[in-house]
Design a protein around this motif. Structure first.
Motif, PDB file in Angstrom:
ATOM      1  N   UNK A  52     -34.618 -51.834  58.248  1.00 53.29           N
ATOM      2  CA  UNK A  52     -33.161 -51.793  58.396  1.00 53.29           C
ATOM      3  C   UNK A  52     -32.641 -50.978  56.996  1.00 53.29           C
ATOM      4  N   UNK A  53     -33.072 -50.347  56.575  1.00 51.37           N
ATOM      5  CA  UNK A  53     -32.851 -49.509  55.385  1.00 51.37           C
ATOM      6  C   UNK A  53     -32.751 -50.070  54.029  1.00 51.37           C
ATOM      7  N   UNK A  54     -33.519 -51.331  54.070  1.00 50.82           N
ATOM      8  CA  UNK A  54     -34.022 -52.132  52.879  1.00 50.82           C
ATOM      9  C   UNK A  54     -35.397 -51.785  52.489  1.00 50.82           C
ATOM     10  N   UNK A  55     -35.728 -51.513  51.329  1.00 51.12           N
ATOM     11  CA  UNK A  55     -37.123 -51.522  50.996  1.00 51.12           C
ATOM     12  C   UNK A  55     -37.724 -52.620  50.743  1.00 51.12           C
ATOM     13  N   UNK A  56     -38.745 -52.954  51.481  1.00 51.49           N
ATOM     14  CA  UNK A  56     -39.351 -54.220  51.510  1.00 51.49           C
ATOM     15  C   UNK A  56     -40.505 -54.040  50.636  1.00 51.49           C
ATOM     16  N   UNK A  57     -41.312 -53.005  50.331  1.00 53.46           N
ATOM     17  CA  UNK A  57     -42.150 -52.703  49.098  1.00 53.46           C
ATOM     18  C   UNK A  57     -42.256 -51.436  49.061  1.00 53.46           C
ATOM     19  N   UNK A  58     -42.672 -50.871  47.447  1.00 57.53           N
ATOM     20  CA  UNK A  58     -42.535 -49.428  47.029  1.00 57.53           C
ATOM     21  C   UNK A  58     -43.864 -48.898  47.721  1.00 57.53           C
ATOM     22  N   UNK A  59     -45.035 -49.597  47.632  1.00 59.30           N
ATOM     23  CA  UNK A  59     -46.275 -49.116  48.026  1.00 59.30           C
ATOM     24  C   UNK A  59     -47.055 -49.994  48.994  1.00 59.30           C
ATOM     25  N   UNK A  60     -46.911 -49.512  50.175  1.00 58.01           N
ATOM     26  CA  UNK A  60     -47.630 -50.200  51.376  1.00 58.01           C
ATOM     27  C   UNK A  60     -49.150 -50.420  51.220  1.00 58.01           C
ATOM     28  N   UNK A  61     -49.551 -49.583  50.651  1.00 61.13           N
ATOM     29  CA  UNK A  61     -51.120 -49.411  50.407  1.00 61.13           C
ATOM     30  C   UNK A  61     -51.526 -50.396  49.545  1.00 61.13           C
ATOM     31  N   UNK A  62     -50.860 -50.408  48.451  1.00 60.59           N
ATOM     32  CA  UNK A  62     -50.908 -51.456  47.125  1.00 60.59           C
ATOM     33  C   UNK A  62     -50.862 -52.804  47.707  1.00 60.59           C
ATOM     34  N   UNK A  63     -49.693 -53.136  48.447  1.00 60.59           N
ATOM     35  CA  UNK A  63     -49.797 -54.645  49.009  1.00 60.59           C
ATOM     36  C   UNK A  63     -50.810 -54.727  49.993  1.00 60.59           C
ATOM     37  N   UNK A  64     -51.419 -53.818  50.752  1.00 59.71           N
ATOM     38  CA  UNK A  64     -52.870 -54.057  51.483  1.00 59.71           C
ATOM     39  C   UNK A  64     -53.990 -54.363  50.811  1.00 59.71           C
TER      40      UNK A  64
END
Length: 99
Positions: A52-64
């Motif tokens: 919804x237009x809000x950034x949840x995380x900057x780098x999805x791979x890093x979180x994974x």
């Protein structure tokens, strides 16, 4: 007559009662080294995760990567193999060509 209830003063304590043994320290050190190695690869970073237009995380791979490291034996973990799979599944054409 009902006596007034006195609330106790709550204070933060530095002592959380968590003890980390040497094996856990080594695993944490390996985890930090793997994440630092990933961060030095600017070409191979994942996309931002937005809802919804809000950034949840900057780098999805890093979180994974962090979640993967929580579940595996860090001594036998291969960042190169993990990254290869990530690029094959979710990577851009440019990332696939570079890998």
């Amino acid at each position: 007559m009902i006596p007034a209830v006195i609330r106790p003063k709550l204070m933060r304590s530095q002592n959380v009662g968590v003890f980390i043994d040497d094996d856990e320290k080594k695993e944490n050190h390996l985890r930090d080294m793997i994440i630092r190695a990933y961060e030095t690869l600017p070409m191979f970073h994942g996309p931002k995760l937005e809802i919804n237009g809000s950034i949840i995380c900057q780098d999805a791979w890093r979180d994974a990567l962090e979640m993967t490291l929580d579940d595996v034996d860090k001594t036998s973990f291969s960042l190169e193999n993990w990254l290869k799979i990530r690029v094959e599944v979710d990577g851009s054409k440019e990332q696939k060509n570079c890998f």
